[in-house]
Write a protein that holds these residues in place. Structure first.
Motif, PDB file in Angstrom:
ATOM      1  N   ASP A  11       0.834  -1.205   0.000  1.00 45.67           N
ATOM      2  CA  ASP A  11       0.000   0.000   0.000  1.00 45.67           C
ATOM      3  C   ASP A  11       0.867   1.253   0.000  1.00 45.67           C
ATOM      4  O   ASP A  11       0.518   2.262  -0.611  1.00 45.67           O
ATOM      5  N   THR A  12       2.014   1.188   0.637  1.00 45.80           N
ATOM      6  CA  THR A  12       2.935   2.327   0.672  1.00 45.80           C
ATOM      7  C   THR A  12       3.432   2.662  -0.733  1.00 45.80           C
ATOM      8  O   THR A  12       3.511   3.836  -1.100  1.00 45.80           O
ATOM      9  N   GLN A  13       3.740   1.656  -1.522  1.00 42.12           N
ATOM     10  CA  GLN A  13       4.198   1.894  -2.887  1.00 42.12           C
ATOM     11  C   GLN A  13       3.088   2.524  -3.733  1.00 42.12           C
ATOM     12  O   GLN A  13       3.357   3.398  -4.557  1.00 42.12           O
ATOM     13  N   ILE A  14       1.851   2.097  -3.523  1.00 42.79           N
ATOM     14  CA  ILE A  14       0.726   2.667  -4.256  1.00 42.79           C
ATOM     15  C   ILE A  14       0.534   4.125  -3.853  1.00 42.79           C
ATOM     16  O   ILE A  14       0.341   5.000  -4.705  1.00 42.79           O
ATOM     17  N   LYS A  15       0.644   4.408  -2.560  1.00 45.32           N
ATOM     18  CA  LYS A  15       0.511   5.791  -2.082  1.00 45.32           C
ATOM     19  C   LYS A  15       1.617   6.670  -2.650  1.00 45.32           C
ATOM     20  O   LYS A  15       1.389   7.827  -3.014  1.00 45.32           O
ATOM     21  N   VAL A  18       0.818   7.619  -6.201  1.00 44.78           N
ATOM     22  CA  VAL A  18      -0.163   8.703  -6.254  1.00 44.78           C
ATOM     23  C   VAL A  18       0.529  10.022  -5.943  1.00 44.78           C
ATOM     24  O   VAL A  18       0.265  11.042  -6.590  1.00 44.78           O
ATOM     25  N   SER A  19       1.438  10.022  -4.979  1.00 45.59           N
ATOM     26  CA  SER A  19       2.179  11.237  -4.636  1.00 45.59           C
ATOM     27  C   SER A  19       3.040  11.719  -5.791  1.00 45.59           C
ATOM     28  O   SER A  19       3.317  12.917  -5.917  1.00 45.59           O
ATOM     29  N   GLN A  20       3.442  10.799  -6.658  1.00 37.56           N
ATOM     30  CA  GLN A  20       4.275  11.145  -7.805  1.00 37.56           C
ATOM     31  C   GLN A  20       3.456  11.502  -9.040  1.00 37.56           C
ATOM     32  O   GLN A  20       4.001  11.707 -10.110  1.00 37.56           O
ATOM     33  N   GLY A  21       2.114  11.554  -8.876  1.00 35.32           N
ATOM     34  CA  GLY A  21       1.289  12.034  -9.971  1.00 35.32           C
ATOM     35  C   GLY A  21       0.302  11.062 -10.573  1.00 35.32           C
ATOM     36  O   GLY A  21      -0.495  11.449 -11.419  1.00 35.32           O
ATOM     37  N   ASP A  22       0.347   9.806 -10.188  1.00 32.06           N
ATOM     38  CA  ASP A  22      -0.623   8.851 -10.721  1.00 32.06           C
ATOM     39  C   ASP A  22      -1.989   9.129 -10.106  1.00 32.06           C
ATOM     40  O   ASP A  22      -2.103   9.303  -8.892  1.00 32.06           O
ATOM     41  N   THR A  23      -3.019   9.173 -10.942  1.00 30.87           N
ATOM     42  CA  THR A  23      -4.347   9.526 -10.441  1.00 30.87           C
ATOM     43  C   THR A  23      -5.392   8.449 -10.701  1.00 30.87           C
ATOM     44  O   THR A  23      -6.558   8.640 -10.380  1.00 30.87           O
ATOM     45  N   SER A  24      -4.991   7.324 -11.264  1.00 30.41           N
ATOM     46  CA  SER A  24      -5.952   6.262 -11.554  1.00 30.41           C
ATOM     47  C   SER A  24      -5.279   4.896 -11.419  1.00 30.41           C
ATOM     48  O   SER A  24      -4.051   4.794 -11.365  1.00 30.41           O
ATOM     49  N   LEU A  25      -6.113   3.874 -11.412  1.00 32.19           N
ATOM     50  CA  LEU A  25      -5.595   2.513 -11.360  1.00 32.19           C
ATOM     51  C   LEU A  25      -4.766   2.219 -12.600  1.00 32.19           C
ATOM     52  O   LEU A  25      -3.738   1.546 -12.527  1.00 32.19           O
ATOM     53  N   LYS A  26      -5.187   2.756 -13.722  1.00 32.31           N
ATOM     54  CA  LYS A  26      -4.432   2.565 -14.963  1.00 32.31           C
ATOM     55  C   LYS A  26      -3.022   3.137 -14.843  1.00 32.31           C
ATOM     56  O   LYS A  26      -2.054   2.504 -15.271  1.00 32.31           O
ATOM     57  N   ASP A  27      -2.906   4.321 -14.247  1.00 30.68           N
ATOM     58  CA  ASP A  27      -1.587   4.940 -14.051  1.00 30.68           C
ATOM     59  C   ASP A  27      -0.713   4.097 -13.127  1.00 30.68           C
ATOM     60  O   ASP A  27       0.465   3.871 -13.401  1.00 30.68           O
ATOM     61  N   ARG A  29      -1.060   0.926 -12.445  1.00 29.57           N
ATOM     62  CA  ARG A  29      -0.755  -0.344 -13.121  1.00 29.57           C
ATOM     63  C   ARG A  29       0.435  -0.178 -14.057  1.00 29.57           C
ATOM     64  O   ARG A  29       1.318  -1.034 -14.122  1.00 29.57           O
ATOM     65  N   LYS A  30       0.463   0.947 -14.774  1.00 28.18           N
ATOM     66  CA  LYS A  30       1.564   1.198 -15.707  1.00 28.18           C
ATOM     67  C   LYS A  30       2.887   1.360 -14.957  1.00 28.18           C
ATOM     68  O   LYS A  30       3.920   0.871 -15.385  1.00 28.18           O
ATOM     69  N   ARG A  31       2.845   2.046 -13.814  1.00 27.40           N
ATOM     70  CA  ARG A  31       4.063   2.306 -13.043  1.00 27.40           C
ATOM     71  C   ARG A  31       4.543   1.069 -12.274  1.00 27.40           C
ATOM     72  O   ARG A  31       5.730   0.754 -12.272  1.00 27.40           O
ATOM     73  N   LEU A  32       3.617   0.364 -11.619  1.00 24.84           N
ATOM     74  CA  LEU A  32       4.010  -0.705 -10.703  1.00 24.84           C
ATOM     75  C   LEU A  32       3.673  -2.123 -11.189  1.00 24.84           C
ATOM     76  O   LEU A  32       4.219  -3.086 -10.681  1.00 24.84           O
ATOM     77  N   GLY A  33       2.724  -2.234 -12.109  1.00 26.18           N
ATOM     78  CA  GLY A  33       2.316  -3.555 -12.570  1.00 26.18           C
ATOM     79  C   GLY A  33       1.209  -4.180 -11.727  1.00 26.18           C
ATOM     80  O   GLY A  33       0.896  -5.356 -11.878  1.00 26.18           O
ATOM     81  N   VAL A  34       0.603  -3.391 -10.861  1.00 28.99           N
ATOM     82  CA  VAL A  34      -0.439  -3.921  -9.982  1.00 28.99           C
ATOM     83  C   VAL A  34      -1.644  -4.351 -10.809  1.00 28.99           C
ATOM     84  O   VAL A  34      -2.070  -3.670 -11.727  1.00 28.99           O
ATOM     85  N   GLY A  35      -2.154  -5.550 -10.534  1.00 29.96           N
ATOM     86  CA  GLY A  35      -3.362  -6.038 -11.164  1.00 29.96           C
ATOM     87  C   GLY A  35      -3.215  -6.594 -12.560  1.00 29.96           C
ATOM     88  O   GLY A  35      -4.216  -6.852 -13.217  1.00 29.96           O
ATOM     89  N   ASP A  36      -2.011  -6.837 -13.030  1.00 29.32           N
ATOM     90  CA  ASP A  36      -1.889  -7.334 -14.398  1.00 29.32           C
ATOM     91  C   ASP A  36      -1.710  -8.844 -14.493  1.00 29.32           C
ATOM     92  O   ASP A  36      -1.537  -9.373 -15.575  1.00 29.32           O
ATOM     93  N   GLN A  52      -5.995   8.128  -1.056  1.00 29.34           N
ATOM     94  CA  GLN A  52      -4.789   8.955  -1.116  1.00 29.34           C
ATOM     95  C   GLN A  52      -5.055  10.240  -1.889  1.00 29.34           C
ATOM     96  O   GLN A  52      -4.546  11.300  -1.536  1.00 29.34           O
ATOM     97  N   LEU A  53      -5.851  10.159  -2.936  1.00 26.62           N
ATOM     98  CA  LEU A  53      -6.185  11.352  -3.707  1.00 26.62           C
ATOM     99  C   LEU A  53      -6.986  12.349  -2.878  1.00 26.62           C
ATOM    100  O   LEU A  53      -6.857  13.559  -3.067  1.00 26.62           O
TER     101      LEU A  53
END
Length: 63
Positions: A11-15, A18-27, A29-36, A52-53
């Motif tokens: 959860d910390t990595q996801i937060k 978001v702090s680095q600018g990701d505003t959606s699950l798609k963002d 997913r692209k950055r971390l690979g979550v849910g793929d 977090q938003l």
């Protein structure tokens, strides 16, 4: 807490994403690979992103 067991994403990595600018699950997913892979984590990841938003100001909405 681990959210995505397939990629060991917390959860910390996801937060942080978001702090680095990701505003959606798609963002995130692209950055971390979550849910793929199995996709079981997407619901929890979306909740964490939404929470977090709400905590962080979005400077782009003002401009």
């Amino acid at each position: 807490m681990y959210v995505c067991l397939c990629h060991a994403i917390t959860d910390t990595q996801i937060k942080q994403a978001v702090s680095q600018g990701d505003t959606s699950l798609k963002d995130v997913r692209k950055r971390l690979g979550v849910g793929d892979q199995c996709g079981k984590c997407t619901k929890m990841a979306a909740i964490i992103i939404e929470q977090q938003l709400e905590l962080e100001p979005n400077y782009y909405e003002v401009a």
